[in-house]
Design a protein around this motif. Sequence first.
Motif, mmCIF file in Angstrom:
data_model
loop_
_atom_site.group_PDB
_atom_site.id
_atom_site.type_symbol
_atom_site.label_atom_id
_atom_site.label_comp_id
_atom_site.label_asym_id
_atom_site.label_seq_id
_atom_site.Cartn_x
_atom_site.Cartn_y
_atom_site.Cartn_z
ATOM 1 N N ARG A 22 0.805 -1.225 0.000
ATOM 2 C CA ARG A 22 0.000 0.000 0.000
ATOM 3 C C ARG A 22 0.836 1.272 0.000
ATOM 4 O O ARG A 22 0.277 2.379 0.031
ATOM 5 C CB ARG A 22 -0.958 0.010 1.196
ATOM 6 N N SER A 23 2.166 1.142 -0.026
ATOM 7 C CA SER A 23 3.026 2.326 -0.021
ATOM 8 C C SER A 23 4.283 2.041 -0.834
ATOM 9 O O SER A 23 4.460 0.948 -1.383
ATOM 10 C CB SER A 23 3.384 2.746 1.411
ATOM 11 N N PHE A 24 5.162 3.039 -0.902
ATOM 12 C CA PHE A 24 6.413 2.911 -1.635
ATOM 13 C C PHE A 24 7.592 2.851 -0.667
ATOM 14 O O PHE A 24 7.519 3.356 0.457
ATOM 15 C CB PHE A 24 6.630 4.111 -2.567
ATOM 16 N N CYS A 25 8.658 2.282 -1.153
ATOM 17 C CA CYS A 25 9.908 2.320 -0.412
ATOM 18 C C CYS A 25 11.058 2.339 -1.408
ATOM 19 O O CYS A 25 10.870 2.109 -2.605
ATOM 20 C CB CYS A 25 10.035 1.147 0.555
ATOM 21 N N HIS A 26 12.250 2.624 -0.891
ATOM 22 C CA HIS A 26 13.455 2.548 -1.705
ATOM 23 C C HIS A 26 13.891 1.090 -1.845
ATOM 24 O O HIS A 26 13.343 0.190 -1.200
ATOM 25 C CB HIS A 26 14.567 3.361 -1.054
ATOM 26 N N ALA A 27 14.899 0.871 -2.656
ATOM 27 C CA ALA A 27 15.381 -0.490 -2.897
ATOM 28 C C ALA A 27 15.765 -1.207 -1.611
ATOM 29 O O ALA A 27 15.588 -2.415 -1.481
ATOM 30 C CB ALA A 27 16.561 -0.450 -3.858
ATOM 31 N N ASP A 28 16.297 -0.453 -0.626
ATOM 32 C CA ASP A 28 16.741 -1.087 0.622
ATOM 33 C C ASP A 28 15.629 -1.184 1.661
ATOM 34 O O ASP A 28 15.873 -1.591 2.796
ATOM 35 C CB ASP A 28 17.957 -0.353 1.195
ATOM 36 N N GLY A 29 14.399 -0.812 1.290
ATOM 37 C CA GLY A 29 13.270 -0.917 2.205
ATOM 38 C C GLY A 29 12.939 0.347 2.967
ATOM 39 O O GLY A 29 11.930 0.391 3.680
ATOM 40 N N THR A 30 13.737 1.397 2.828
ATOM 41 C CA THR A 30 13.458 2.657 3.502
ATOM 42 C C THR A 30 12.185 3.279 2.933
ATOM 43 O O THR A 30 12.053 3.410 1.713
ATOM 44 C CB THR A 30 14.631 3.639 3.320
ATOM 45 N N PRO A 31 11.234 3.674 3.783
ATOM 46 C CA PRO A 31 9.970 4.230 3.280
ATOM 47 C C PRO A 31 10.180 5.491 2.444
ATOM 48 O O PRO A 31 11.107 6.271 2.684
ATOM 49 C CB PRO A 31 9.192 4.544 4.559
ATOM 50 N N PHE A 32 9.282 5.688 1.470
ATOM 51 C CA PHE A 32 9.326 6.850 0.589
ATOM 52 C C PHE A 32 7.963 7.501 0.580
ATOM 53 O O PHE A 32 6.949 6.850 0.313
ATOM 54 C CB PHE A 32 9.712 6.433 -0.830
ATOM 55 N N PHE A 33 7.927 8.804 0.869
ATOM 56 C CA PHE A 33 6.676 9.564 0.831
ATOM 57 C C PHE A 33 6.628 10.372 -0.454
ATOM 58 O O PHE A 33 7.495 11.204 -0.715
ATOM 59 C CB PHE A 33 6.593 10.495 2.042
ATOM 60 N N TRP A 34 5.598 10.128 -1.251
ATOM 61 C CA TRP A 34 5.428 10.804 -2.543
ATOM 62 C C TRP A 34 4.787 12.166 -2.318
ATOM 63 O O TRP A 34 3.623 12.269 -1.943
ATOM 64 C CB TRP A 34 4.548 9.937 -3.432
ATOM 65 N N LEU A 35 5.554 13.228 -2.518
ATOM 66 C CA LEU A 35 4.993 14.573 -2.570
ATOM 67 C C LEU A 35 5.445 15.186 -3.884
ATOM 68 O O LEU A 35 6.611 15.545 -4.057
ATOM 69 C CB LEU A 35 5.458 15.433 -1.395
ATOM 70 N N GLY A 36 4.521 15.254 -4.837
ATOM 71 C CA GLY A 36 4.869 15.654 -6.191
ATOM 72 C C GLY A 36 4.446 17.076 -6.514
ATOM 73 O O GLY A 36 3.591 17.667 -5.847
ATOM 74 N N ASP A 37 5.060 17.609 -7.553
ATOM 75 C CA ASP A 37 4.676 18.903 -8.110
ATOM 76 C C ASP A 37 4.463 18.706 -9.606
ATOM 77 O O ASP A 37 5.243 18.011 -10.267
ATOM 78 C CB ASP A 37 5.763 19.942 -7.865
ATOM 79 N N THR A 38 3.419 19.323 -10.161
ATOM 80 C CA THR A 38 3.027 19.085 -11.547
ATOM 81 C C THR A 38 3.679 20.084 -12.492
ATOM 82 O O THR A 38 3.496 21.292 -12.353
ATOM 83 C CB THR A 38 1.495 19.177 -11.694
ATOM 84 N N HIS A 39 4.425 19.558 -13.466
ATOM 85 C CA HIS A 39 5.112 20.384 -14.463
ATOM 86 C C HIS A 39 4.938 19.751 -15.843
ATOM 87 O O HIS A 39 5.879 19.192 -16.408
ATOM 88 C CB HIS A 39 6.607 20.510 -14.128
ATOM 89 N N TRP A 40 3.730 19.836 -16.391
ATOM 90 C CA TRP A 40 3.491 19.239 -17.710
ATOM 91 C C TRP A 40 4.359 19.899 -18.782
ATOM 92 O O TRP A 40 4.689 19.277 -19.779
ATOM 93 C CB TRP A 40 2.025 19.367 -18.103
ATOM 94 N N GLY A 41 4.754 21.140 -18.567
ATOM 95 C CA GLY A 41 5.547 21.839 -19.579
ATOM 96 C C GLY A 41 7.013 21.942 -19.245
ATOM 97 O O GLY A 41 7.675 22.889 -19.674
ATOM 98 N N PHE A 42 7.545 20.994 -18.501
ATOM 99 C CA PHE A 42 8.937 21.134 -18.054
ATOM 100 C C PHE A 42 9.913 21.144 -19.231
ATOM 101 O O PHE A 42 10.992 21.728 -19.143
ATOM 102 C CB PHE A 42 9.275 20.057 -17.026
ATOM 103 N N VAL A 43 9.543 20.533 -20.343
ATOM 104 C CA VAL A 43 10.323 20.664 -21.577
ATOM 105 C C VAL A 43 9.639 21.657 -22.508
ATOM 106 O O VAL A 43 10.282 22.533 -23.083
ATOM 107 C CB VAL A 43 10.486 19.302 -22.277
#
Length: 535
Positions: A108-129
């Motif tokens: 139900r969540s994400f983690c890094h390869a070594d199992g360390t938890p990862f919290f997704w906080l994103g910012d939207t940039h559809w025009g980054f290119v």
Amino acid sequence: MKIFTCWRAGNLTFETSRDYNNPFLDLSIQARFTGPSGQTVVREAYWDGGRTYRISFAPTETGLWHYQLSAPADSGLDGLTGELECKPYTGDLAIYQHGFLRVADNGRSFCHADGTPFFWLGDTHWGFVAGEYWDKSNHPGMTSMFKGMADRRAAQHFTVYQTNLRSDSHFGNVHYWEEVHEGTLPDVAFYQQVVDPRMQYLADLGFVNALGLAWSGSVLGKVELQKNLARYIVARYGALPVVWTLAGEVAGYAAKTRQQCIDGWREVAKYIRQIDGYQNLQTAHYTNERPYADYYFDEDWFDFTLNQGGHGDLPIYAYYQREHMKRHPGKPFVEGEEMYEFVSTLEPNGSRICTADMMRRCACLAIHNGACGYTYGAQGIWDTVYEKPEQPDARNIFNRFGVTWYEAIDGEGAEQLGRLAVFYQQAGIFEMKPDTECFAESSPFADPMIAELYVPHILSTADHGRMLAYYPATVRFSCRIQGLRQAEYHASWFDPRTGESHDAGSFLPEDGCWTMPQCPGEGDWILYLTAEKKA
């Protein structure tokens, strides 16, 4: 011997012994990397002009790596072997300290390869290119539009940049292909001069780039073109911290072409899974639907939900998210597009500008009902509005107030979400789940969507030793909870507007029950309860 750093992409460069009529389609060079523990990673070389091919590789463990190339015999590269040494990463960026992302064992969540938890906080940039300037800015505190925004979000504790290449043919300022070879020969100069520096800048800040290729209809009649683009993008950038989001609003909104879009992008997604040596997480940026869209869920390549709750055009209730997650256990849920700050809302009774309070409510409701992340967005940034219009255009349904990027980047909502992310992680949110069974009294409202307006939304550890209760602004009544430990609890209020915490005293549950207090002021609040003694 070339030295690499663990989890950081570096390049190996090779020259072919002859020219090819189409150096992209006529030649495939594969490298199999074998690490000191025996793990292997296969990466394809990308053409970088002339006879030059480069292999982008991020070693996943320290020590000595060996590689061997597989290529056509006439390239002069087939069977070539080599070694490289991987040194430990010594910086402070989590993505390189702990490795690329995967779905956590809890499903139900994400983690890094070594199992360390990862919290997704994103910012939207559809025009980054397609729109964000690299070498100019009209924000008084930023000399570069692109770099200034990225630096700001990194300082605000964001972890994800949600982007899209916008390779749609009507975007005239992007040139992923040579003009007379659309879909068959990459425009190398465009990648070198425009895309590379942006991708690398985000990687150097430690962001995960949640990257899409185009928008939904771009696949119609062009499945092979999109697969060719995917092949080149995976080869050139797949060793950076990335998550593949396939395409924006994958199914589109036209009934005639909906299934064609779903089927076409499925082919692209399966191809990406086949060629991505790191097996980076993959999803699809969903269409805005009620109940939530759920195509692709039974397919192996689809790792998690990237939902679109919309901008007020459909009702936003946590009920829909809870029901969606019940139907699809084992797939983490991220709310990926909902009520951008400053957006002109699409409410049935009229449009208004979306405030930080409105946006923050959506984020907290998503997280307190099981989302493992949230993607913020700001009007003026996602649509890359550089100059202030002389007169706002009421027909611009999303930006009828004429908000620019330089106004939006200073929005208080992003600052608030960054502080919330820190607070949630310090409170141990990764060990908590939504708890709808803790209420000692049933709701007087039969409709669950009405009921959720008047009760806190609670996250809890399995033993109720720690609890986080989100009080939306509409909660003004006390409620009684049950199942608490027979121990002294400490309570504190977190103000999501300021990031400040206020002591709310201690209490002993009576037979495992406690009456939750009313929040200390107007607006929304978070009550943090813990029965665990501080270290």
